[in-house]
Structures are given as structure tokens and as C-alpha cells.
Write a protein that holds these residues in place. Structure first.
Motif, PDB file in Angstrom:
ATOM      1  N   GLU A   1       0.827  -1.204   0.000  1.00  0.00           N
ATOM      2  CA  GLU A   1       0.000   0.000   0.000  1.00  0.00           C
ATOM      3  C   GLU A   1       0.867   1.261   0.000  1.00  0.00           C
ATOM      4  O   GLU A   1       0.581   2.223  -0.721  1.00  0.00           O
ATOM      5  CB  GLU A   1      -0.915   0.011   1.218  1.00  0.00           C
ATOM      6  CG  GLU A   1      -2.040  -0.978   1.158  1.00  0.00           C
ATOM      7  CD  GLU A   1      -2.903  -0.965   2.417  1.00  0.00           C
ATOM      8  OE1 GLU A   1      -2.975   0.102   3.068  1.00  0.00           O
ATOM      9  OE2 GLU A   1      -3.470  -2.017   2.727  1.00  0.00           O
ATOM     10  N   LYS A   2       1.883   1.248   0.805  1.00  0.00           N
ATOM     11  CA  LYS A   2       2.782   2.410   0.877  1.00  0.00           C
ATOM     12  C   LYS A   2       3.479   2.628  -0.460  1.00  0.00           C
ATOM     13  O   LYS A   2       3.621   3.758  -0.919  1.00  0.00           O
ATOM     14  CB  LYS A   2       3.814   2.180   1.987  1.00  0.00           C
ATOM     15  CG  LYS A   2       4.700   3.363   2.269  1.00  0.00           C
ATOM     16  CD  LYS A   2       3.943   4.568   2.747  1.00  0.00           C
ATOM     17  CE  LYS A   2       3.655   4.479   4.205  1.00  0.00           C
ATOM     18  NZ  LYS A   2       3.084   5.718   4.748  1.00  0.00           N
TER      19      LYS A   2
ATOM     20  N   GLY B   1       1.176   4.203  -2.816  1.00  0.00           N
ATOM     21  CA  GLY B   1       1.034   5.615  -2.456  1.00  0.00           C
ATOM     22  C   GLY B   1       2.169   6.466  -3.007  1.00  0.00           C
ATOM     23  O   GLY B   1       1.972   7.614  -3.365  1.00  0.00           O
TER      24      GLY B   1
END
Length: 59
Positions: free
Chosen positions: A51-52, A55
């Protein structure tokens, strides 16, 4: 930085797979639960890292 994230993701995948293998090899139910928990934690870290990376736009 991209390579560092990708390396961390790779290491988490390898760690989770190793814990899954160890869990299958164990005959003691308590140890199986321990390794299952460790695998789940590693998969959670792997998911958070993915997820990071999304992002930051790292594919």
C-alpha cells in the motif's frame, strides 16, 4: 528508494513463505500456531508495504 522498497517487499514474501513451510513441518500444534501467527504478521507487513509503495507510485 524504489529498490529499497522492492527489496523489503521481496524479503517479507520470502519470510512469509518460510514461516508457511515451517508451519507445515511442525507436528506440535502450539508451534504450528506460533508459525501461523508469524506468517500472518509477515503477510500484514507485506500488505502495508504494498500500500505504501502504491502511495509513492512504485510499481
Amino acid at each position: 528508494m524504489n529498490n529499497a522498497f522492492k527489496e523489503l517487499l521481496y524479503q517479507e514474501q520470502m519470510l512469509a513463505n518460510k514461516f508457511a513451510e515451517l508451519q507445515k513441518e511442525m507436528t506440535d500444534p502450539q508451534l504450528q500456531k506460533v508459525y501461523q501467527g508469524m506468517e500472518m504478521a509477515s503477510r500484514t507487513r507485506q500488505s502495508m508495504l504494498s500500500e505504501k509503495m502504491r502511495g509513492y507510485g512504485i510499481v
